[in-house]
Design a protein around this motif. Structure first.
Motif, PDB file in Angstrom:
ATOM      1  N   ARG A   6       5.451  17.124 -16.462  1.00  0.00           N
ATOM      2  CA  ARG A   6       5.530  15.904 -16.829  1.00  0.00           C
ATOM      3  C   ARG A   6       4.565  15.159 -15.864  1.00  0.00           C
ATOM      4  O   ARG A   6       3.894  15.442 -15.035  1.00  0.00           O
ATOM      5  N   ALA A   8       4.293  12.953 -13.448  1.00  0.00           N
ATOM      6  CA  ALA A   8       4.235  12.683 -12.091  1.00  0.00           C
ATOM      7  C   ALA A   8       3.926  14.080 -11.526  1.00  0.00           C
ATOM      8  O   ALA A   8       3.612  13.852 -10.325  1.00  0.00           O
ATOM      9  N   GLN A  84      13.152  12.873  -7.494  1.00  0.00           N
ATOM     10  CA  GLN A  84      12.360  12.572  -8.695  1.00  0.00           C
ATOM     11  C   GLN A  84      13.333  12.919  -9.810  1.00  0.00           C
ATOM     12  O   GLN A  84      13.120  11.962 -10.744  1.00  0.00           O
ATOM     13  N   ARG A  88      14.760  10.109 -12.557  1.00  0.00           N
ATOM     14  CA  ARG A  88      14.703  10.119 -13.921  1.00  0.00           C
ATOM     15  C   ARG A  88      15.734   9.951 -14.784  1.00  0.00           C
ATOM     16  O   ARG A  88      15.759   9.477 -16.076  1.00  0.00           O
ATOM     17  N   TYR A 113       4.071  11.593  -3.758  1.00  0.00           N
ATOM     18  CA  TYR A 113       4.311  12.173  -5.062  1.00  0.00           C
ATOM     19  C   TYR A 113       5.465  10.895  -5.578  1.00  0.00           C
ATOM     20  O   TYR A 113       5.151  10.808  -6.848  1.00  0.00           O
ATOM     21  N   GLN A 117       4.950   9.122  -9.100  1.00  0.00           N
ATOM     22  CA  GLN A 117       5.933   8.802 -10.178  1.00  0.00           C
ATOM     23  C   GLN A 117       6.107   7.375 -10.491  1.00  0.00           C
ATOM     24  O   GLN A 117       6.387   7.038 -11.829  1.00  0.00           O
TER      25      GLN A 117
END
Length: 258
Positions: A6, A8, A84, A88, A113, A117
């Protein structure tokens, strides 16, 4: 997830875990310090069978329990992988995520991080990353709590109190998702799954020295329970249902409902 990356994840450290590759005169107890943070994505992927599947599906499951105008907690959030996944997959009005960890190094890197994202995706849930001890955290009403390989690092005598506080904070229709390494009352079963887990580590490139030294570092810090102990404790904490939804070797994840 295996097979693709992905956007991110491009920001996540790719440094290989070599922390225990050289002989140590004395192996210190495992701590989530800056050295561990640097290699943590590689360490967890090579040490915990099924970890990517668990993390991604915590996000999927959360979508079934998250409620409008509520908080989602990621307790013991480490580098924010579960956070994360929540962001999503959960598309519920006016939800936000609170990620909590007591390691300053983890919190700092997690914020980096999550910022990455944000730059890759639009319309994600807002998130707040807090450096705090989850045992003393004032929990607000919540529809979803994730404890992803966190409870096993808490002293056994403190686990029921934490789970009771989580149960009291959960809104009707909410859920706790609990992932843990398991031990087994049947010694033959325990030994078999332990040996298979070691084989998993070997297959992921860890040497016998690394496996032995990591085991020595973590054995006094990470104290696993059996599935039966988890179920009994969760019921004692006030949960009405405890449903295992995933197991790979001696690692499992459960959904506990109020």
């Amino acid at each position: 997830m295996p097979g693709f990356t992905r956007p991110a994840e491009n920001a996540v450290s790719k440094q290989a875990d070599r922390l225990f590759a050289q002989p140590l005169a004395q192996v210190p107890d495992f701590v989530f310090n800056e050295d561990v943070v640097r290699v943590f994505p590689d360490m967890i992927k090579r040490s915990v069978p099924g970890y990517p599947t668990i993390v991604e599906n915590i996000g999927v499951l959360a979508g079934q329990f998250a409620q409008p105008h509520s908080i989602l907690y990621d307790l013991g959030s480490s580098l924010g992988a579960v956070t994360q996944a929540l962001r999503r997959h959960v598309q519920i009005a006016d939800c936000r995520v609170i990620a909590v960890d007591n390691s300053p190094a983890m919190v700092e890197r997690s914020r980096e991080y999550l910022h990455a994202q944000d730059s890759m995706f639009q319309e994600l849930l807002p998130v707040e990353v807090i450096e705090a001890d989850i045992l003393s955290l004032d929990l607000q009403p919540t529809s979803l709590v994730a404890l992803n390989f966190t409870l096993q690092f808490i002293q056994p005598e403190q686990r029921l109190t934490l789970l009771t506080r989580i149960r009291q904070a959960l809104l009707p229709g909410g859920a706790l998702i609990l992932s843990e390494k398991l031990r087994f009352a049947d010694q033959a079963q325990h030994n078999l799954l332990n040996e298979l887990h070691i084989a998993f580590k070997r297959a992921n490139g860890y040497s016998e020295l690394e496996i032995a030294q990591k085991r020595s570092a973590i054995e006094k810090v990470m104290l696993p329970d059996s599935l039966e102990q988890h179920r009994e404790r969760l019921l004692e904490a006030g949960f009405s249902q405890v449903v295992p939804w995933f197991q790979c070797l001696n690692f499992a994840s459960l959904v506990a409902l109020p």
